[in-house]
Scaffold this active site. Structure first.
Site, PDB file in Angstrom:
ATOM      1  N   ASP A 171       0.822  -1.206   0.000  1.00  0.00           N
ATOM      2  CA  ASP A 171       0.000   0.000   0.000  1.00  0.00           C
ATOM      3  C   ASP A 171       0.862   1.264   0.000  1.00  0.00           C
ATOM      4  O   ASP A 171       1.828   1.324  -0.770  1.00  0.00           O
ATOM      5  CB  ASP A 171      -0.939  -0.061   1.225  1.00  0.00           C
ATOM      6  CG  ASP A 171      -2.254   0.638   0.944  1.00  0.00           C
ATOM      7  OD1 ASP A 171      -3.182  -0.008   0.436  1.00  0.00           O
ATOM      8  OD2 ASP A 171      -2.350   1.856   1.219  1.00  0.00           O
ATOM      9  N   HIS A 226      -3.382   5.877   3.962  1.00  0.00           N
ATOM     10  CA  HIS A 226      -4.187   4.698   3.616  1.00  0.00           C
ATOM     11  C   HIS A 226      -3.594   3.417   4.205  1.00  0.00           C
ATOM     12  O   HIS A 226      -4.295   2.618   4.837  1.00  0.00           O
ATOM     13  CB  HIS A 226      -4.274   4.611   2.081  1.00  0.00           C
ATOM     14  CG  HIS A 226      -5.287   3.646   1.559  1.00  0.00           C
ATOM     15  ND1 HIS A 226      -4.933   2.416   1.044  1.00  0.00           N
ATOM     16  CD2 HIS A 226      -6.637   3.736   1.423  1.00  0.00           C
ATOM     17  CE1 HIS A 226      -6.037   1.792   0.612  1.00  0.00           C
ATOM     18  NE2 HIS A 226      -7.084   2.573   0.831  1.00  0.00           N
ATOM     19  N   SER A 388     -11.592  -0.810   0.561  1.00  0.00           N
ATOM     20  CA  SER A 388     -10.245  -1.063   1.085  1.00  0.00           C
ATOM     21  C   SER A 388     -10.300  -1.523   2.525  1.00  0.00           C
ATOM     22  O   SER A 388      -9.605  -2.462   2.939  1.00  0.00           O
ATOM     23  CB  SER A 388      -9.408   0.222   1.064  1.00  0.00           C
ATOM     24  OG  SER A 388      -9.139   0.627  -0.239  1.00  0.00           O
TER      25      SER A 388
END
Ligand SMILES: [Ca+2]
Ligand SMILES: [Ca+2]
Ligand SMILES: [Ca+2]
Ligand SMILES: [Ca+2]
Length: 521
Positions: A171, A226, A388
């Site tokens: 990520d 994220h 996600s």
């Protein structure tokens, strides 16, 4: 007969009733009065607890039949007593009510079965306690629907950590110093951190927790947020009185950075991270990203993960589309090791922005207003919605399964996740399984299919009794089934030192059912 001899004789008769000894005259056992014990709840089969005003009963009871009765205090601090029948010395069933009557006749003030207890673990992390984390245990907070959750509270009694499982979060990196994450990162065993040397000679200097494929170095620092958020959903440290809690309270997150501060990254950098995860024996890859374009190279890299038995968890995407019409990769790839996840709400509906697909989206998982760790400082937390986040909940769940059942293999782990979903109308025709993640169900799916130790079970007395022969002093769950597939809990029994337990059965219980006894975890 003197009064005291009468009393002793009556008690001896009661003992024989307790153990239903074959030589007893049944008339002796027909004691007047209703049963005095409540035996509806699980309890130890051959034992009661009793309180007495003085301890003189002890010698009195023991003297009656030391071979059959064992009387001892509950603890060194307690004035309560355990009265236990030795079942292996009788070969017959035990009547706890007669045992209780015996204790009362010897002066007991209070008697009850020795009930079996089971724990329900609640972590002490603030975001769990204030019910922010609705996806773990939804009691209707914030307008949610009760039980629109993954039953983590129940699952944590079975498995709350995955200390041996390496989860590669490919990520934007992760905040390595975050208070609720720092103890749960993978450590590269071949690398000495901070010595400016590539100790394991894999091309990365000081890649102690993971890599940054953009800079080709060992520093997967998060400059976006994220990746840090996903890491916390999977494995924010549980029960440390800080922040929040992950699906697993302890685990090994391997942050592999290929997306930059703008939230995007290249296929080649993604593949670099995938191959790093393979080389370093990750068992799960969390891939919460995608693109409408199909890549031959990315597809080939994911095939390598399959060939290495890695579970590849990916997000369906967030553009309100049917990905059977508008594919989104890697979610649309069909490898057997891919789990593709869409997002559900606290009311068990599909999140409005979530993609779906009845052939390539496997299941839903909570993905609305998910609170987790964030990247701006070491005590930063933030709420984000998306498929996600839903994928990360699945990754954490797979980690718990792998920790519990390390030898089952990726097909079994995935089968357990998909077969145990809570079916939802909102996910019918929109996902392969038609349901939302239920971690407790997944753990129990493998529990009943994989590795419980069964005991030998034998019907006695024209099906009026089951004899279990298993391990010494072990708790067994007796279960029955009508169809050979769905097992229903009947009762818990503890075997004696010889591994024997006897269970009385009624004729309605025994007709047209199969029974088994399996160890309780
Ligand atoms: Ca629940
Ligand atoms: Ca290295
Ligand atoms: Ca080094
Ligand atoms: Ca915590």
């Amino acid at each position: 007969m003197t009064a005291s001899l009468k009393k002793t004789t009556a008690r001896l008769a009661l003992i024989y009733c307790v153990v239903a000894h074959f030589s007893v005259n049944p008339a002796l056992c027909q004691e007047p009065g209703p049963p005095i014990l409540d035996l509806k709840h699980p309890h130890v089969p051959n034992r009661i607890l009793a309180t007495f005003d003085d301890a003189s009963f002890h010698s009195e009871l023991s003297a009656l039949s030391p071979a059959l009765l064992h009387v001892r205090p509950v603890s060194s601090l307690s004035s309560d007593w355990i009265i236990e029948v030795q079942p292996h010395q009788t070969g017959s069933e035990i009547d706890l009510n007669s045992l209780a009557k015996l204790a009362v006749s010897a002066g007991a003030k209070h008697v009850e079965p020795d009930y079996l207890l089971s724990v329900l673990k609640d972590p002490n992390d603030p975001a769990y306690f204030d019910r922010t984390t609705w996806w773990f245990n939804n009691v209707g907070q914030n307008g949610g629907v009760t039980d629109a959750d993954i039953d983590a509270r129940e699952a944590w009694d079975i498995q709350d950590s995955a200390s041996d499982v390496i989860i590669a979060v490919i990520d934007t990196g992760a905040r390595l110093t975050h208070e609720d994450l720092k103890d749960n990162f993978w450590n590269n065993p071949g690398e000495i951190p901070g010595n400016q040397l590539d100790d394991d000679q894999n091309g990365y200097i000081d890649d102690f927790h993971g890599i940054n494929a953009i800079n080709n170095d060992g520093n997967p620092v998060d400059d976006h947020g994220h990746g840090t958020h996903l890491a916390g959903i999977i494995a924010a440290k549980g029960n440390n009185a800080k922040g929040t809690v992950g699906v697993i309270w302890k685990g090994q997150i391997m942050p592999l950075k290929f997306m930059a501060s703008n939230g995007s990254g290249s296929v080649s950098d993604a593949i670099q991270c995938i191959d790093y995860a393979i080389n370093k024996s990750a068992q799960i890859i969390n891939a919460s990203w995608g693109n409408v374009g199909q890549s031959f190279f990315l597809e080939r890299a994911i095939r390598r993960t399959r060939d290495n038995g890695i579970v590849f968890v990916t997000a369906a995407g967030n553009s309100s589309q049917d990905i059977e019409e508008t594919p989104n990769f890697p979610a649309s790839y069909t490898f057997s090791n891919i789990i593709s996840v869409c997002a559900t709400t606290e009311r068990d509906t599909l999140v409005s922005f979530s993609n779906y697909g009845n052939l390539s989206v496997d299941l839903g998982a909570p993905g609305a207003s998910i609170y987790s760790t964030y990247f701006r400082n070491d005590a930063d937390y933030h709420e984000i919605s998306g498929s996600s986040m839903a994928a990360a909940l699945v990754s954490g769940s797979v980690a718990a399964l792998i920790q519990k059942y390390p030898d089952a293999g990726y097909e079994k782990w995935i089968e357990a996740i998909l077969q145990s979903v809570d079916s939802l109308p909102a996910l019918e025709e929109k996902t392969v399984s038609g349901g939302r993640l239920n971690l407790n169900g997944a753990l129990r799916f493998l529990q009943t299919n994989e590795d419980l130790v069964p005991a030998h079970l034998q019907w006695l007395e024209g099906n009026r009794q089951i004899r279990i022969t298993g391990s010494s002093s072990t708790l067994y769950a007796v279960e029955s089934t009508e169809d050979g597939k769905n097992w229903i809990f009947h009762q818990a029994v503890l075997t004696d030192f010889d591994g024997i337990a006897l269970i009385p059965m009624s004729s309605t219980q025994s007709s047209s059912k199969w029974y088994r006894a399996i160890t309780v975890e």
